[in-house]
Design a protein around this motif. Structure first.
Motif, PDB file in Angstrom:
ATOM      1  N   THR A 117       0.917  -1.256   0.043  1.00  0.00           N
ATOM      2  CA  THR A 117       0.059  -0.073  -0.207  1.00  0.00           C
ATOM      3  C   THR A 117       0.832   1.315  -0.137  1.00  0.00           C
ATOM      4  OG1 THR A 117      -0.283   0.239   2.374  1.00  0.00           O
ATOM      5  CG2 THR A 117      -1.677  -1.371   1.173  1.00  0.00           C
ATOM      6  N   ASN A 118       0.404   2.302  -0.139  1.00  0.00           N
ATOM      7  CA  ASN A 118       0.892   3.675  -0.031  1.00  0.00           C
ATOM      8  C   ASN A 118       1.555   4.038   1.207  1.00  0.00           C
ATOM      9  OD1 ASN A 118       0.848   4.208  -2.774  1.00  0.00           O
ATOM     10  ND2 ASN A 118      -1.053   5.747  -2.676  1.00  0.00           N
ATOM     11  N   ALA A 119       0.867   3.582   2.331  1.00  0.00           N
ATOM     12  CA  ALA A 119       1.223   3.620   3.550  1.00  0.00           C
ATOM     13  C   ALA A 119       2.534   2.729   3.816  1.00  0.00           C
ATOM     14  CB  ALA A 119       0.140   3.022   4.521  1.00  0.00           C
ATOM     15  N   ASP A 120       2.362   1.739   3.129  1.00  0.00           N
ATOM     16  CA  ASP A 120       3.818   0.924   3.376  1.00  0.00           C
ATOM     17  C   ASP A 120       5.065   1.599   2.575  1.00  0.00           C
ATOM     18  OD1 ASP A 120       2.460  -1.212   4.791  1.00  0.00           O
ATOM     19  OD2 ASP A 120       1.991  -2.194   2.583  1.00  0.00           O
ATOM     20  N   ARG A 121       4.705   2.176   1.495  1.00  0.00           N
ATOM     21  CA  ARG A 121       5.627   2.708   0.753  1.00  0.00           C
ATOM     22  C   ARG A 121       6.280   4.265   1.478  1.00  0.00           C
ATOM     23  NH1 ARG A 121       1.872   1.063  -3.160  1.00  0.00           N
ATOM     24  NH2 ARG A 121       2.612  -0.201  -4.764  1.00  0.00           N
TER      25      ARG A 121
END
Length: 79
Positions: free
Chosen positions: A6-10
């Motif tokens: 996810t973008n949060a992971d990135r």
């Protein structure tokens, strides 16, 4: 079952990279700008210049920012 990043992971990955190599980091995030598109930004607390990257999608903008950070780290380690 495959894991979808996810973008949060990135954002967490970019934050960790910046923190490990540059020290104080205030903010890593992403926003949409009408004329430019998606913009990813890393803001540092020690007066270091903010790093930004843009892309057509949020994923592309974050990927471009991560690559920019990695390029700076590589250049710094080569000196």
């Amino acid at each position: 079952m495959s894991y979808k990043k996810t973008n949060a992971d990135r954002i967490k990955r970019i934050y960790q990279l910046c923190e490990d190599h540059f020290g104080g980091i205030v903010f890593v995030g992403i926003k949409f700008h009408k004329k430019i598109g998606w913009i990813a930004k890393a803001q540092f607390d020690d007066g270091f210049e903010n790093l930004t990257a843009d892309g057509e999608t949020s994923v592309e903008a974050l990927r471009n920012l991560k690559n920019r950070v990695k390029k700076i780290i590589k250049r710094y380690n080569a000196v």
